[in-house]
Design a protein around this motif. Structure first.
Motif, PDB file in Angstrom:
ATOM      1  N   ARG A  50       0.817  -1.206   0.000  1.00  0.00           N
ATOM      2  CA  ARG A  50       0.000   0.000   0.000  1.00  0.00           C
ATOM      3  C   ARG A  50       0.855   1.262   0.000  1.00  0.00           C
ATOM      4  O   ARG A  50       2.007   1.242   0.436  1.00  0.00           O
ATOM      5  CB  ARG A  50      -0.893   0.045   1.248  1.00  0.00           C
ATOM      6  N   VAL A  51       0.265   2.365  -0.454  1.00  0.00           N
ATOM      7  CA  VAL A  51       0.926   3.662  -0.373  1.00  0.00           C
ATOM      8  C   VAL A  51       1.217   3.963   1.095  1.00  0.00           C
ATOM      9  O   VAL A  51       0.378   3.776   1.968  1.00  0.00           O
ATOM     10  CB  VAL A  51       0.041   4.760  -0.983  1.00  0.00           C
ATOM     11  N   LYS A  72       1.053   3.217  -6.454  1.00  0.00           N
ATOM     12  CA  LYS A  72       1.027   1.816  -6.887  1.00  0.00           C
ATOM     13  C   LYS A  72       0.030   1.703  -8.040  1.00  0.00           C
ATOM     14  O   LYS A  72      -1.104   2.147  -7.932  1.00  0.00           O
ATOM     15  CB  LYS A  72       0.593   0.924  -5.724  1.00  0.00           C
ATOM     16  N   PHE A  73       0.473   1.130  -9.148  1.00  0.00           N
ATOM     17  CA  PHE A  73      -0.429   0.963 -10.286  1.00  0.00           C
ATOM     18  C   PHE A  73       0.132  -0.121 -11.195  1.00  0.00           C
ATOM     19  O   PHE A  73       1.203  -0.684 -10.946  1.00  0.00           O
ATOM     20  CB  PHE A  73      -0.598   2.284 -11.048  1.00  0.00           C
ATOM     21  N   ARG A  74      -0.597  -0.405 -12.268  1.00  0.00           N
ATOM     22  CA  ARG A  74      -0.176  -1.454 -13.206  1.00  0.00           C
ATOM     23  C   ARG A  74      -0.170  -0.886 -14.608  1.00  0.00           C
ATOM     24  O   ARG A  74      -1.165  -0.311 -15.056  1.00  0.00           O
ATOM     25  CB  ARG A  74      -1.137  -2.642 -13.108  1.00  0.00           C
ATOM     26  N   SER A  75       0.960  -1.006 -15.297  1.00  0.00           N
ATOM     27  CA  SER A  75       1.065  -0.447 -16.647  1.00  0.00           C
ATOM     28  C   SER A  75       2.056  -1.266 -17.463  1.00  0.00           C
ATOM     29  O   SER A  75       3.271  -1.168 -17.267  1.00  0.00           O
ATOM     30  CB  SER A  75       1.502   1.023 -16.597  1.00  0.00           C
ATOM     31  N   THR A  76       1.531  -2.050 -18.393  1.00  0.00           N
ATOM     32  CA  THR A  76       2.400  -2.857 -19.264  1.00  0.00           C
ATOM     33  C   THR A  76       3.193  -1.964 -20.208  1.00  0.00           C
ATOM     34  O   THR A  76       4.399  -2.168 -20.418  1.00  0.00           O
ATOM     35  CB  THR A  76       1.546  -3.847 -20.069  1.00  0.00           C
ATOM     36  N   ARG A  77       2.556  -0.942 -20.773  1.00  0.00           N
ATOM     37  CA  ARG A  77       3.206  -0.077 -21.760  1.00  0.00           C
ATOM     38  C   ARG A  77       4.366   0.690 -21.135  1.00  0.00           C
ATOM     39  O   ARG A  77       5.461   0.776 -21.704  1.00  0.00           O
ATOM     40  CB  ARG A  77       2.194   0.887 -22.372  1.00  0.00           C
ATOM     41  N   GLY A 152      10.840  -6.171   3.284  1.00  0.00           N
ATOM     42  CA  GLY A 152      10.364  -6.698   2.021  1.00  0.00           C
ATOM     43  C   GLY A 152       9.236  -5.832   1.497  1.00  0.00           C
ATOM     44  O   GLY A 152       9.466  -4.818   0.895  1.00  0.00           O
ATOM     45  N   LEU A 153       8.031  -6.204   1.715  1.00  0.00           N
ATOM     46  CA  LEU A 153       6.817  -5.457   1.423  1.00  0.00           C
ATOM     47  C   LEU A 153       5.749  -5.929   2.396  1.00  0.00           C
ATOM     48  O   LEU A 153       5.671  -7.112   2.674  1.00  0.00           O
ATOM     49  CB  LEU A 153       6.315  -5.746   0.009  1.00  0.00           C
ATOM     50  N   PRO A 154       4.837  -5.105   2.844  1.00  0.00           N
ATOM     51  CA  PRO A 154       4.974  -3.675   3.034  1.00  0.00           C
ATOM     52  C   PRO A 154       4.818  -3.354   4.501  1.00  0.00           C
ATOM     53  O   PRO A 154       4.654  -4.242   5.309  1.00  0.00           O
ATOM     54  CB  PRO A 154       3.779  -3.148   2.253  1.00  0.00           C
ATOM     55  N   ALA A 155       4.795  -2.078   4.879  1.00  0.00           N
ATOM     56  CA  ALA A 155       4.479  -1.641   6.241  1.00  0.00           C
ATOM     57  C   ALA A 155       3.018  -1.200   6.286  1.00  0.00           C
ATOM     58  O   ALA A 155       2.401  -1.039   5.249  1.00  0.00           O
ATOM     59  CB  ALA A 155       5.379  -0.479   6.643  1.00  0.00           C
ATOM     60  N   PRO A 156       2.474  -0.986   7.486  1.00  0.00           N
ATOM     61  CA  PRO A 156       1.076  -0.564   7.577  1.00  0.00           C
ATOM     62  C   PRO A 156       0.858   0.798   6.952  1.00  0.00           C
ATOM     63  O   PRO A 156       1.757   1.621   6.894  1.00  0.00           O
ATOM     64  CB  PRO A 156       0.817  -0.488   9.095  1.00  0.00           C
ATOM     65  N   ARG A 157      -0.360   1.026   6.490  1.00  0.00           N
ATOM     66  CA  ARG A 157      -0.700   2.330   5.944  1.00  0.00           C
ATOM     67  C   ARG A 157      -0.709   3.396   7.021  1.00  0.00           C
ATOM     68  O   ARG A 157      -0.905   3.104   8.186  1.00  0.00           O
ATOM     69  CB  ARG A 157      -2.087   2.277   5.297  1.00  0.00           C
ATOM     70  N   LYS A 158      -0.530   4.624   6.615  1.00  0.00           N
ATOM     71  CA  LYS A 158      -0.607   5.732   7.568  1.00  0.00           C
ATOM     72  C   LYS A 158      -2.024   5.815   8.106  1.00  0.00           C
ATOM     73  O   LYS A 158      -2.991   5.799   7.348  1.00  0.00           O
ATOM     74  CB  LYS A 158      -0.247   7.037   6.855  1.00  0.00           C
TER      75      LYS A 158
END
Length: 462
Positions: A50-51, A72-77, A152-158
């Motif tokens: 998470r952010v 955080k997002f997903r982008s193949t291009r 590693g991933l991740p820590a708690p969100r703010k």
């Protein structure tokens, strides 16, 4: 990379990234190829980061940098433009994370990996909880920016401003998870966890934080007789020894008296219970739910958990809908083919207009399975609260806390057999298997805090 050079590939992320990196338009990204399975370590890490979380970067037995996730997002291009494709698989690193607060260093990773129970080198992505960060990893000299970072991933969100700070909450949960319990022939002693669950039940019921010794002796003693697994019934042990946890205090007896007996406690008029700060945190519904889940699942076999929670007044945490408040009286005799009893109780008054609205938005179609249930006249669906409005959950009766479900998935959701992950995927609780995409409606805004609360009840803390 300079954002301007790739502006044509940023799509809907463009505005957000320009806000994050306004100074010179230079951003740092990290990416991952898709996981082979959503249930493996890599899949879980990609799904749950998470952010605001922190990432540790590893290479050849060393940790070499840490950073904060800013997007955080997903982008193949975009991934193909930045990094190309993997020559062997043809995949690209499309799971993309924008990084901020990057700090480079070089620290031996072996002690940390050993503390985490990782034998050999770290391979791929790995998700570690904030509890483990605080309880295990904190002591190895890593340059964390905050005390709640995970490895590693991740820590708690703010946390939101109206929530207790994450540090406070995690310190409390850490104290629960690291109780020093005596082990005998029957295994670990349940004295301390039973006393803590009983005390949480008192907090939930709005009772006094500190309890007199004679009440504690009587009530916790009865619990130890029932659930003590052959251990001696010694309620004075948790009454005084829980002080070492840092979340418990005792009045009437000096701190230097380490192990006062029942007679001494009675003579002193001793009282004990959660320290004020711990009690304050436990009055928060989510913190209380996390504590109940952690204590019951850590220290009691699955078969005993319903009985234990029922006896300490916390049975409502076994269901997302909470307790049913009903009193059954004497039989009224033969008034038909089946005998009847008089029942009395209270029923929560729901806003029926909102029930009709959520069903209308979804056209009586289940948001989980997308199946409309046909009846003689039309279709049937049920409006389900995500965070139960009954005790002990006390969720709000509003549209943002409701789902439109079929009876089967309503029962499974309330029974904690399924949950909604942070990406709106419906998963099976016992093994995290992906089942469905939650159907959404553009006018039906669901508040994340209620979904997060339900995940806590399922043992799926963010």
């Amino acid at each position: 990379m300079k954002l301007a050079a790739y502006a044509h590939l940023l799509g809907e992320e463009a505005a957000r990234l320009r806000e994050l990196f306004p100074a010179d338009g230079v951003a740092r990204f990290w990416g991952a190829t898709p996981a082979a399975s959503e249930g493996n370590e890599k899949g879980k890490a990609l799904r749950h980061c998470r952010v605001g979380d922190e990432v540790l970067f590893y290479n050849q037995w060393k940790f070499i940098a840490r950073a904060t996730i800013t997007a955080k997002f997903r982008s193949t291009r975009l991934a193909e433009a930045l990094w190309g494709k993997d020559e062997e698989t043809g995949a690209t690193w499309e799971h993309m994370i924008a990084l901020g607060d990057v700090v480079e260093f070089e620290i031996d990773a072996k002690p940390v990996l050993a503390a985490l129970g990782i034998n050999g080198a770290l391979r791929g992505l790995r998700l570690e909880s904030a509890e483990k960060r605080l309880g295990v990893i904190s002591h190895h000299g890593l340059p964390w920016s905050t005390p709640t970072t995970t490895i590693g991933l991740p820590a708690p969100r703010k946390p939101k401003t109206d929530s207790p700070s994450r540090l406070e909450r995690q310190m409390l949960l850490q104290a629960f998870s690291r109780l020093r319990t005596h082990s005998g022939r029957g295994g670990p002693s349940p004295h301390k966890p039973l006393a803590l669950l009983w005390s949480i039940g008192r907090v939930e019921a709005g009772k006094e934080r500190l309890v007199p010794w004679d009440v504690f002796e009587r009530e916790v003693g009865a619990l130890l007789t029932e659930f003590g697994a052959g251990s001696q019934v010694t309620p004075h042990y948790p009454f005084s020894h829980l002080r070492s946890s840092g979340i418990w205090e005792m009045e009437g007896v000096a701190d230097k008296v380490k192990d006062p007996g029942p007679g001494a406690l009675r003579a002193a008029g001793a009282k004990a219970g959660f320290v004020d700060e711990a009690a304050r945190l436990l009055r928060k519904a989510r913190v209380r739910a996390e504590a109940v889940k952690l204590l019951s699942s850590t220290y009691f076999p699955a078969a005993d958990q319903p009985r234990v929670l029922d006896r300490v007044g916390l049975a409502g945490y076994l269901s997302a809908s909470g307790r049913i408040e009903e009193t059954v009286g004497d039989s009224v005799g033969d008034t038909g083919p089946v005998k009847r009893r008089v029942a009395s109780g209270t029923r929560l008054e729901r806003n029926l207009e909102w029930v009709r609205q959520v069903k209308h938005w979804h056209q009586d179609t289940c948001q989980v399975c997308s199946e409309p249930l046909e009846v003689l006249i039309g279709h049937y669906s049920e409006a389900a609260h995500i965070q139960g409005i009954g005790s002990p959950h006390h969720g709000p009766d509003r549209l943002s806390n409701m789902l439109c479900l079929c009876p089967n998935h309503h029962k499974q959701f309330d029974g904690l057999a399924i949950y909604i992950d942070p990406e709106w995927k419906v998963r099976r609780t016992r093994d995290d298997e992906f089942l469905y995409e939650l159907r959404r409606h553009p006018q039906h805004r669901i508040e994340q805090q209620h979904v997060e609360y339900h995940r806590v009840l399922c043992g799926k803390n963010d």
